[in-house]
Design a protein around this motif. Structure first.
Motif, short mmCIF file in Angstrom:
data_model
loop_
_atom_site.label_atom_id
_atom_site.label_comp_id
_atom_site.label_asym_id
_atom_site.label_seq_id
_atom_site.Cartn_x
_atom_site.Cartn_y
_atom_site.Cartn_z
N VAL A 192 0.83 -1.22 0.00
CA VAL A 192 0.00 0.00 0.00
C VAL A 192 0.85 1.26 0.00
N VAL A 193 0.23 2.35 -0.37
CA VAL A 193 0.92 3.64 -0.35
C VAL A 193 0.87 4.24 1.05
N SER A 194 1.51 5.39 1.16
CA SER A 194 1.65 6.03 2.47
C SER A 194 0.32 6.61 2.99
N GLY A 195 0.32 6.97 4.25
CA GLY A 195 -0.80 7.68 4.88
C GLY A 195 -2.13 6.96 4.74
N PRO A 196 -3.07 7.54 3.97
CA PRO A 196 -4.41 6.95 3.87
C PRO A 196 -4.38 5.51 3.34
N GLY A 197 -3.45 5.23 2.43
CA GLY A 197 -3.38 3.85 1.89
C GLY A 197 -3.12 2.86 3.01
N LEU A 198 -2.15 3.20 3.84
CA LEU A 198 -1.82 2.32 4.96
C LEU A 198 -2.99 2.24 5.95
N ILE A 199 -3.62 3.40 6.18
CA ILE A 199 -4.72 3.42 7.16
C ILE A 199 -5.88 2.53 6.69
N HIS A 200 -6.15 2.55 5.39
CA HIS A 200 -7.21 1.66 4.88
C HIS A 200 -6.85 0.19 5.11
N ALA A 201 -5.55 -0.12 5.06
CA ALA A 201 -5.14 -1.53 5.21
C ALA A 201 -5.19 -2.01 6.67
N LEU A 202 -5.34 -1.06 7.61
CA LEU A 202 -5.36 -1.47 9.02
C LEU A 202 -6.51 -2.45 9.29
N GLY A 203 -7.62 -2.29 8.57
CA GLY A 203 -8.76 -3.19 8.76
C GLY A 203 -8.35 -4.64 8.52
N SER A 209 6.19 4.93 2.74
CA SER A 209 5.95 6.09 3.61
C SER A 209 6.72 7.28 3.03
N SER A 210 6.49 8.44 3.60
CA SER A 210 7.10 9.62 2.99
C SER A 210 8.63 9.57 3.15
N ASP A 211 9.31 10.32 2.30
CA ASP A 211 10.78 10.29 2.26
C ASP A 211 11.35 10.62 3.64
N SER A 212 12.40 9.89 4.01
CA SER A 212 12.90 10.05 5.38
C SER A 212 13.50 11.44 5.63
N ASN A 213 14.01 12.10 4.58
CA ASN A 213 14.58 13.44 4.83
C ASN A 213 13.51 14.52 4.95
N GLY A 239 5.77 17.77 7.43
CA GLY A 239 4.48 17.85 6.76
C GLY A 239 4.59 17.33 5.34
N ALA A 240 5.30 16.21 5.16
CA ALA A 240 5.49 15.63 3.84
C ALA A 240 4.17 15.09 3.30
N PHE A 241 4.15 14.84 1.99
CA PHE A 241 2.95 14.27 1.35
C PHE A 241 2.57 12.96 2.05
N GLN A 242 1.36 12.87 2.56
CA GLN A 242 0.82 11.67 3.23
C GLN A 242 1.68 11.20 4.41
N GLU A 243 2.34 12.14 5.05
CA GLU A 243 3.17 11.75 6.20
C GLU A 243 2.28 11.29 7.36
N PHE A 244 2.69 10.21 7.98
CA PHE A 244 1.91 9.66 9.09
C PHE A 244 2.82 8.74 9.90
N PRO A 245 2.64 8.67 11.21
CA PRO A 245 3.50 7.77 12.00
C PRO A 245 3.07 6.31 11.80
#
Ligand code: ADP
Length: 577
Positions: free
Chosen positions: A81-92, A110-114, A119-125
């Motif tokens: 999955v992609v970052s942020g919302p993509g990952l969150i959808h997969a939590l189910g 996930s968003s680029d480490s640098n 506030g990177a695109f789709q950044e999420f812990p």
């Protein structure tokens, strides 16, 4: 890296390629996902190595599909999955896999480490977010660490109680090139070591069983997962034990075996004095093992691979910690040395058989009703008549799943997939796609039949496009009562809409009456049927099952207010309005 540098330093490899090779060396066969920044290259690299990639329409369905692969094959599927919302959808799907004790690997870009904390695109812990839903949630510190992390994730997903693992890959790692010689791939992890129970505990268990007056063997999906079917069947037959499968334990021993007492489920649970619990938890599905659904003095012999499970809700008379297949073999060995068989003439058989007979007659009576629209029992009676004996049945919905389970038979292990321990609605199409993908290679003749309530179908209906794109000859049956639990016919709905704005007056359970869900299938090139009578249903089933290569959807209209037959206990049916 310039081509000159590459030539000087030797060949290079991208992060995406390292991920793909690491997955292949762990014998991962299937990846399901939704690609985008930053994981598209990972899917491409996986395909280049012969790993099947199935692009799904929503990450939830992708994670459900990957988890079903784990249950069906004993090797985890991957959800990409992609970052942020993509990952969150997969939590189910991660939560569902963990609850079901199924192995699963989720790989999230996930968003680029640098750009971390900027506030990177789709950044999420993401690593933190996955902790609650997994056995392991990690991010490799470098490309070189990827093979090590993937081996650990696959091994952790399989060993002990199986479950979900998460691997986080920052976007900048995906396309970074490193020297190919700097990567050390890990060997495939060993199959999970098989542990046996303490032999003295096995002897105690055997003597508790031999002294039982009203024994009952409960077969759960842990038994199916451990491939214990041959040994469990031997135990049932050698000791002449009545058995009851849980929903996904169905088929470990065939439903039409003479010792199966599923049709007297409540009575069997309520009066058994000794229960041998093989790979099932005493959770809501088994009414916690407590009165009034069980005798207060019931002796439970609990067999499980997870030590922490032993003693949950009820203190077992004997706890056997080990692999179901191995422990069943230990019990068989004991009975080989000291043969024992439960008497065919015991009164317990009479009690169970009498209840089975009356329950089966009540279902038959409902199935034979000629009134239209049809009720659930009529529909399932006709479906059961035509289903191939070796088909995989996927099912979800409220009444659709509960009633369907009592009528539709399973004859083979791991041939039933449903809402499971978490009671998840929306798993159906993902599971069906996974089952059909697995069958495609191993047994292309096998049919996957997905029996959905209309509400449940709505959670992932767009996956019909995935089914058609991959030419998976899945038969989807939507049992349509125009609502959640129950709905309304078109005339009543019209009256309701006259009462005011729909969001203010419509009962929350209602869905649009007479929706033509079959047109979703025809939109993508499959076959669709809208059926209202037993005759139309029979014909649609015949045509769909004869069709070996094209997916079909049969939309079966039933009485919107249809419900279950009278229940002895209303637990878990109490919300059915
Ligand atoms: P059901 O939904 O069929 O009632 P559960 O999911 O509640 O079954 O229980 C399955 C149980 O099986 C879990 O407690 C899990 O730890 C256990 N289990 C899984 N694999 C094995 C195995 N190979 N041997 C023994 N127990 C297992």
């Amino acid at each position: 890296m310039s081509s000159r540098r590459a030539a000087e330093d030797g060949p290079t490899v991208s992060g995406a390629e390292v991920i793909a090779r690491a997955l292949r060396s762990q014998r991962v066969e299937f990846v399901f996902g939704v690609v985008g920044i930053p994981v598209t290259e990972v899917a491409v690299a996986a395909q280049a190595l012969g790993i099947r990639y199935v692009g799904m329409r929503n990450e939830q369905a992708a994670s459900y599909a990957a988890s079903a692969v784990g249950y069906l094959t004993g090797r985890p599927g991957v959800c990409l999955v992609v970052s942020g919302p993509g990952l969150i959808h997969a939590l189910g799907g991660m939560a569902n896999a963990n609850m079901n004790c199924w192995p699963l690997i989720v790989i999230g870009g996930s968003s680029d480490s640098n750009q971390e904390m900027m506030g990177a695109f789709q950044e999420f812990p993401q690593v933190e977010a996955c902790r609650l839903y997994s056995k392991l949630s990690v991010r490799p510190h470098s490309i070189e660490a990827i093979p090590f992390i993937i081996e650990k994730a696959v091994r952790t997903s399989l060993y002990g109680r199986p479950g979900a693992c998460y691997v986080d890959i920052p976007g900048d790692m995906v396309n970074l090139q490193v020297k190919a010689s700097s990567i050390k791939y890990m060997e495939c992890c060993m199959a999970p070591p098989v542990n046996m129970a303490d032999t003295s505990a096995v002897s105690v268990a055997a003597s508790v069983i031999s002294n039982a007056r009203q024994p009952l063997l409960i077969i759960g999906k842990g038994a199916a997962y451990s491939h214990a079917e041959d040994n469990i069947r031997k135990l049932v037959e050698q000791c002449n034990l009545p058995f009851l499968p849980t929903p996904m334990g169905k088929g470990v021993v065939p439903d039409d075996h003479p010792n199966c007492v599923a049709a007297a489920r409540s009575r069997a649970l309520q009066h058994a004095d000794v229960i041998i619990l093989l790979g099932a938890r005493l959770n809501w599905i088994l009414h916690f093992g407590l009165p009034p659904r069980y005798r207060a003095d019931v002796q439970i012999i609990q067999v499980d691979i997870c030590a922490e499970e032993l003693g949950n809700n009820v203190k077992p008379a004997v706890a056997l910690l080990g692999d179901i297949n191995a422990v069943t073999a230990q019990l068989l060995e004991h009975y080989q040395k000291s043969p024992w068989q439960y008497s065919c003439n015991a009164e317990w058989w009479e009690v169970l058989k009498e209840k089975m007979k009356s329950n089966e007659e009540a279902s038959k009576e409902l199935a034979s009703q000629k009134s239209l629209p049809m009720n659930y029992y009529t529909v399932f009676y006709h479906v059961q008549e035509q289903l191939p004996r070796d088909c995989i049945i996927v099912s979800e919905g409220a009444n659709t799943m509960d009633i369907g389970r009592t009528v539709l038979k399973n004859y083979l292990p791991r041939h039933r997939l449903d809402a499971g321990t978490f009671g998840t609605m929306g798993v159906g199409l993902g599971f069906a796609i996974a089952a059909a993908m697995v069958a495609k290679d191993r047994n292309p003749e096998k049919r996957v039949v997905c029996v959905e309530g209309d509400s449940a179908f709505g959670f992932s209906g767009m996956e019909v496009e995935t089914i058609c794109r991959h030419n998976l000859p899945i038969l989807l049956i939507v049992v349509n009562n125009n609502g959640i639990y129950q709905g309304f016919d078109a005339d009543t709905w019209k009256e309701i809409t006259k009462l005011g704005e729909i969001s203010k007056v419509a009962p929350p359970v209602s869905l649009l009456p007479n929706s033509h869900y079959e047109q979703i299938m025809t939109a993508f090139g499959g076959k669709g049927y809208f059926v209202q009578t037993p005759g139309e249903l029979q014909k649609a089933l015949e045509t769909s099952l004869a069709e070996k290569t094209v997916p079909s959807l049969i939309n079966v209209m039933i009485e919107p207010q249809a419900s279950r037959k009278k229940q002895d206990f209303h637990w878990l049916t109490r919300s059915n309005m």
